[in-house]
Design a protein around this motif. Structure first.
Motif, short mmCIF file in Angstrom:
data_model
loop_
_atom_site.label_atom_id
_atom_site.label_comp_id
_atom_site.label_asym_id
_atom_site.label_seq_id
_atom_site.Cartn_x
_atom_site.Cartn_y
_atom_site.Cartn_z
N GLU A 1 0.84 -1.18 0.00
CA GLU A 1 0.00 0.00 0.00
C GLU A 1 0.88 1.24 0.00
O GLU A 1 2.11 1.12 0.15
CB GLU A 1 -0.98 -0.05 1.16
N PRO A 2 0.33 2.42 -0.18
CA PRO A 2 1.14 3.63 -0.35
C PRO A 2 2.14 3.91 0.77
O PRO A 2 3.16 4.56 0.53
CB PRO A 2 0.10 4.74 -0.43
N SER A 3 1.90 3.42 1.97
CA SER A 3 2.84 3.68 3.06
C SER A 3 4.07 2.77 3.02
O SER A 3 5.03 3.00 3.74
CB SER A 3 2.13 3.53 4.42
N GLU A 4 4.04 1.76 2.18
CA GLU A 4 5.14 0.80 2.08
C GLU A 4 6.35 1.41 1.39
O GLU A 4 6.22 2.18 0.44
CB GLU A 4 4.70 -0.44 1.31
N VAL A 5 7.53 1.00 1.81
CA VAL A 5 8.78 1.53 1.28
C VAL A 5 8.93 1.25 -0.23
O VAL A 5 9.52 2.05 -0.94
CB VAL A 5 9.98 0.97 2.07
N ASN A 8 6.38 3.42 -4.08
CA ASN A 8 6.69 4.43 -5.10
C ASN A 8 7.58 3.87 -6.20
O ASN A 8 7.40 4.21 -7.38
CB ASN A 8 7.34 5.66 -4.46
N ASN A 9 8.52 3.02 -5.85
CA ASN A 9 9.37 2.41 -6.86
C ASN A 9 8.56 1.51 -7.79
O ASN A 9 8.75 1.53 -9.00
CB ASN A 9 10.51 1.63 -6.20
N ALA A 10 7.66 0.73 -7.22
CA ALA A 10 6.83 -0.15 -8.04
C ALA A 10 5.92 0.67 -8.96
O ALA A 10 5.72 0.32 -10.12
CB ALA A 10 5.99 -1.06 -7.15
N GLU A 11 5.41 1.76 -8.45
CA GLU A 11 4.56 2.64 -9.26
C GLU A 11 5.36 3.26 -10.41
O GLU A 11 4.90 3.32 -11.55
CB GLU A 11 3.97 3.74 -8.37
N ASP A 12 6.58 3.68 -10.11
CA ASP A 12 7.45 4.24 -11.14
C ASP A 12 7.78 3.20 -12.20
O ASP A 12 7.74 3.49 -13.41
CB ASP A 12 8.74 4.77 -10.50
N ASP A 13 8.08 1.98 -11.78
CA ASP A 13 8.36 0.90 -12.74
C ASP A 13 7.16 0.69 -13.65
O ASP A 13 7.30 0.58 -14.87
CB ASP A 13 8.69 -0.41 -12.02
N PHE A 14 5.97 0.60 -13.06
CA PHE A 14 4.76 0.39 -13.86
C PHE A 14 4.59 1.50 -14.89
O PHE A 14 4.30 1.23 -16.06
CB PHE A 14 3.52 0.32 -12.96
N LYS A 82 -3.93 -2.02 -11.83
CA LYS A 82 -3.55 -1.29 -13.04
C LYS A 82 -2.97 -2.31 -13.99
O LYS A 82 -2.28 -3.23 -13.54
CB LYS A 82 -2.47 -0.25 -12.74
N LYS A 83 -3.21 -2.15 -15.27
CA LYS A 83 -2.62 -3.06 -16.22
C LYS A 83 -2.44 -2.38 -17.58
O LYS A 83 -3.15 -1.42 -17.88
CB LYS A 83 -3.44 -4.34 -16.36
#
Length: 87
Positions: A1-5, A8-14, A82-83
């Motif tokens: 979830e958004p509080s996880e370290v 943001n990196n996973a979101e950027d990768d996507f 998201k996909k």
């Protein structure tokens, strides 16, 4: 979830991946290690097994969890999906 370290990196990768099928899902109120410590891996275990069945066994029932506008995982309120290039 958004509080996880790693969020943001996973979101950027996507956001950066464009040319291959990609699926991103996260679940509300679930920590970095997911539900894998629960019996049978919990909710994350079921998703992982479906992904493997789809890709390794070409299982169309398992694929339905990820494909289509009304994918199975998309129907769960506590999951955010998201996909790209998957249908």
């Amino acid at each position: 979830e958004p509080s996880e370290v790693a969020f943001n990196n996973a979101e950027d990768d996507f956001n950066r991946i464009e040319d291959v099928p990609i699926f991103r899902a996260w679940r509300e109120k679930t920590g970095h290690s997911g539900t894998y410590r629960e019996p049978n891996g919990g909710a994350f275990g079921a998703v992982a097994v479906a992904w493997l069945k789809w890709h390794l066994k070409d299982d169309v029932t398992a694929a339905a969890m990820f494909t289509g506008s009304g994918c199975g995982l998309c129907q769960h309120r506590d999951w955010h999906v998201k996909k790209k290039n998957i249908e």
